[in-house]
Structures are given as structure tokens and as C-alpha cells.
Scaffold this motif. Sequence first.
Motif, mmCIF file in Angstrom:
data_model
loop_
_atom_site.group_PDB
_atom_site.id
_atom_site.type_symbol
_atom_site.label_atom_id
_atom_site.label_comp_id
_atom_site.label_asym_id
_atom_site.label_seq_id
_atom_site.Cartn_x
_atom_site.Cartn_y
_atom_site.Cartn_z
ATOM 1 N N LEU A 77 -35.649 -33.370 73.687
ATOM 2 C CA LEU A 77 -35.069 -34.898 73.851
ATOM 3 C C LEU A 77 -34.512 -35.181 72.535
ATOM 4 O O LEU A 77 -34.738 -36.669 72.486
ATOM 5 C CB LEU A 77 -36.339 -35.845 74.375
ATOM 6 C CG LEU A 77 -37.006 -35.421 75.738
ATOM 7 C CD1 LEU A 77 -38.421 -35.097 75.658
ATOM 8 C CD2 LEU A 77 -36.549 -36.454 76.627
ATOM 9 N N VAL A 78 -33.919 -34.565 71.875
ATOM 10 C CA VAL A 78 -33.388 -34.972 70.599
ATOM 11 C C VAL A 78 -32.416 -36.230 70.936
ATOM 12 O O VAL A 78 -31.540 -36.136 71.732
ATOM 13 C CB VAL A 78 -32.623 -33.906 69.756
ATOM 14 C CG1 VAL A 78 -31.871 -34.234 68.623
ATOM 15 C CG2 VAL A 78 -33.658 -32.760 69.461
ATOM 16 N N GLU A 79 -32.551 -37.302 70.086
ATOM 17 C CA GLU A 79 -31.771 -38.405 70.193
ATOM 18 C C GLU A 79 -31.389 -39.042 71.602
ATOM 19 O O GLU A 79 -30.635 -39.748 71.876
ATOM 20 C CB GLU A 79 -30.268 -38.307 69.657
ATOM 21 C CG GLU A 79 -30.323 -37.742 68.272
ATOM 22 C CD GLU A 79 -28.954 -37.774 67.566
ATOM 23 O OE1 GLU A 79 -27.764 -37.762 68.416
ATOM 24 O OE2 GLU A 79 -28.900 -37.668 66.339
ATOM 25 N N SER A 98 -36.852 -35.685 68.117
ATOM 26 C CA SER A 98 -36.349 -35.769 66.759
ATOM 27 C C SER A 98 -35.081 -36.956 67.078
ATOM 28 O O SER A 98 -34.168 -36.681 67.755
ATOM 29 C CB SER A 98 -35.838 -34.589 66.001
ATOM 30 O OG SER A 98 -37.018 -33.609 65.922
ATOM 31 N N GLY A 99 -35.121 -38.046 66.060
ATOM 32 C CA GLY A 99 -34.218 -39.120 66.299
ATOM 33 C C GLY A 99 -34.345 -39.616 67.714
ATOM 34 O O GLY A 99 -33.168 -40.579 67.995
ATOM 35 N N ALA A 100 -35.296 -39.699 68.650
ATOM 36 C CA ALA A 100 -35.116 -40.134 69.990
ATOM 37 C C ALA A 100 -35.564 -41.810 69.518
ATOM 38 O O ALA A 100 -36.205 -42.215 68.641
ATOM 39 C CB ALA A 100 -36.009 -39.491 70.926
ATOM 40 N N SER A 116 -42.217 -32.665 67.903
ATOM 41 C CA SER A 116 -41.679 -33.207 66.714
ATOM 42 C C SER A 116 -40.791 -34.697 67.239
ATOM 43 O O SER A 116 -40.188 -34.628 68.142
ATOM 44 C CB SER A 116 -40.248 -32.079 66.600
ATOM 45 O OG SER A 116 -39.481 -32.632 65.513
ATOM 46 N N LEU A 117 -41.203 -35.423 66.255
ATOM 47 C CA LEU A 117 -40.927 -36.779 66.486
ATOM 48 C C LEU A 117 -40.328 -37.107 64.957
ATOM 49 O O LEU A 117 -40.203 -38.564 64.818
ATOM 50 C CB LEU A 117 -41.867 -37.790 66.685
ATOM 51 C CG LEU A 117 -42.506 -37.525 68.224
ATOM 52 C CD1 LEU A 117 -44.076 -37.485 68.336
ATOM 53 C CD2 LEU A 117 -42.118 -38.538 69.148
ATOM 54 N N GLY A 139 -40.614 -39.481 58.433
ATOM 55 C CA GLY A 139 -39.785 -40.653 58.550
ATOM 56 C C GLY A 139 -39.642 -41.284 59.720
ATOM 57 O O GLY A 139 -38.751 -42.157 59.750
ATOM 58 N N ALA A 140 -40.672 -41.237 60.462
ATOM 59 C CA ALA A 140 -40.632 -41.933 61.870
ATOM 60 C C ALA A 140 -40.826 -43.456 61.718
ATOM 61 O O ALA A 140 -41.527 -43.783 60.818
ATOM 62 C CB ALA A 140 -41.416 -41.222 62.951
ATOM 63 N N ASN A 141 -40.359 -44.187 62.528
ATOM 64 C CA ASN A 141 -40.658 -45.661 62.611
ATOM 65 C C ASN A 141 -41.858 -45.935 63.534
ATOM 66 O O ASN A 141 -41.594 -46.052 64.792
ATOM 67 C CB ASN A 141 -39.368 -46.506 63.034
ATOM 68 C CG ASN A 141 -39.778 -47.806 62.992
ATOM 69 O OD1 ASN A 141 -40.398 -48.376 62.449
ATOM 70 N ND2 ASN A 141 -38.775 -48.721 63.844
#
Length: 334
Positions: A77-79, A98-100, A116-117, A139-141
Motif C-alpha cells: 500500500l505504498v503511497e 510506507s508514505g501512505a 512498514s509505516l 519519520g511517521a506523522n
Amino acid sequence: MANKGDEKRAKAGDKNLSKANLFGANLSKVNLTFANLYGANLYEANLYEADLFGASLVGANLVEANLTKANLTKANLVEAILSGAELSVATLTAANLSGANLSGAILSGAELTVASLSKANLGGAKLSGANLSGASLFGANLSGADLSGAKLSGANLYGATLSGATLTEANLFGATLSYANLSGADLGGADLREVNLIGANLSNAKLGGANLVSAHLRSIDLQGATLIGATLIGVNLIGAKLSGATLTEADLSWATLTEATLTGANLSGANLSGATLSWANLIGANLTGATLTAANLFGATLSGANLTKAKLGGAILDGAKYNEATIWPDDFAP
């Protein structure tokens, strides 16, 4: 004549749905294992209990989609865009997010073990009771996210943003939170044993009753934080910023606070027996009733500090600085 909903459901059986338009489609309980949904439009789609094991959803639009109890194990589910999506009790073990964008998504009770998030946006997401053990959130928000009761043992949150997040009763045993921003976060009753919080920002955070035994807190920012009754036995707080922090009844026995800044901190009733406070700045600190038995205060600054009824038996005060505003226990003469 088949309606559009039936057509979309039949189309899903192809499993090659790259960039397909499945807006609002009813795909509940559909088998989409290893399906190619690259860039697909699944806005408001119903994927309740759908099986998406190993599926590719890179860049897919899943805004406000229903993925309750869906199986997304090892899915890519990248981005992907999942803002406002419903993922309660969904299984995302080893999924790549990642980057989702998961802002405002509901992931209560979701299984995200070793997922992986990294650099994902989870701002305002609901993750209460979710299992993120061993997950990568580098680095996740997670600002304003609800992680109450979540399992984050061994998770990597290096440099993550958790400002204003709720982590009450969360399990963060052995997690990495170095250089993370947890300003204003609520970590009341959280398990923070052996957590790496080196250089992290926890200013104005709430840590009442939290367990920080063996945590790595060097150079941490805890200014204005609340640590009432927190357990900090033997922790490394070298160079920590604790100005204005509330540490009443906290257990800091054998902790290392060399060169720590504790100006105006409230340490009333705290246990600092055997603690190292050499060169610490305790100007204006409240140490009323604190236990400083065998504590090392060599070179510490105690100007204006209140040590009324403090226990100083065996404490080392060589080179300590104090003034006429310093209040000593009645039975003690410096």
C-alpha cells in the motif's frame, strides 16, 4: 440486466485491476489475493472482510473505504490514500504502508505487527488497541493520533511526530523513539521500559504513573512535563531538560541526572536516593520531603531550592552552590 455494482464485483474477479474505477463498489468478502490494484479508484468502496493478501494497492485511492476485518497481510500500500478509511480489526501484518496517507483513518484493534509505516501520515488516526509490535514508523506523522492501549513493543518510531497524541496505557517496551516529537502527548500509565528516547521532545507531555525503568533518556526534553508517580529507577537523564517539570512522588532512585536542568521543577516527595545530580541545575526547585539519601550533588546549583523536610543522610554536597534563599531541613547545616 446487471447493475453497475454487479459489473464492478464481477470485474474484481479478474485480479488485474490496475487503475480500475471501483468507486463505491461492493466488494465485501471478495477474494482479491495477490490482485493488482495499482492506482485503482476504490473511493468509498465496501471491502468488508475482503481478502487482499499480498495484493498490490500502490497509490490506490481508498478514501473512506470500508476495510473492516479485511485481510491485508503482506499487501503493498505504498503511497496509497486511506484518509478517513475504516480499518477496524483489519489484518495488516507485514503490510507495506510506507508514505501512505492514513489521516483520520480508523484502525482500532487492527493487527499491524511488523508492518512498514515509514513516513506515513497517521495524523488524527484512531489506533486504540492496535498491535504495532515491531512495526516501522520511522519519520511517521502521528500527531493527535489515538494510540491508547496500543501495543508498540519493539516498534521503530525514530524521528516520528506524536505531538498531542494519546498513548495512555500503551505498551512501548523496548521501542525506539529517539528524536521523536512527543510534545503535549499523553503517556499516562504507559510501559516505557527500555525505551530509547534519546534527544526526544516530551515537553509538556503527561507521563503520570508511566514506567520508564532502564529507559534511555539522555538529552531528552521534559520541560513542563508531568511525571507524577512515574518510575524512573536507574534511568540515564544526563543533560536532560526538566525545567518546570512535575515529578512529585516519582521514583528516581539511582538515576543519573548529571548536568540536568531542573530549574523550578517540582520534586516534592520524590525518591532520589543514590541518584547522581552532579553539576545539575536545581535553581528554585521544590524538593520538599524528597529523599536524597546517598545522592551525589557535587557541584549542583541549589540557589533558591526548597529542601524542607528533605532526607539528606549521606548525600554528597561538595562544591554545591546555594544562597540565602535556599531552604534546608531543620536538622541540617550545610
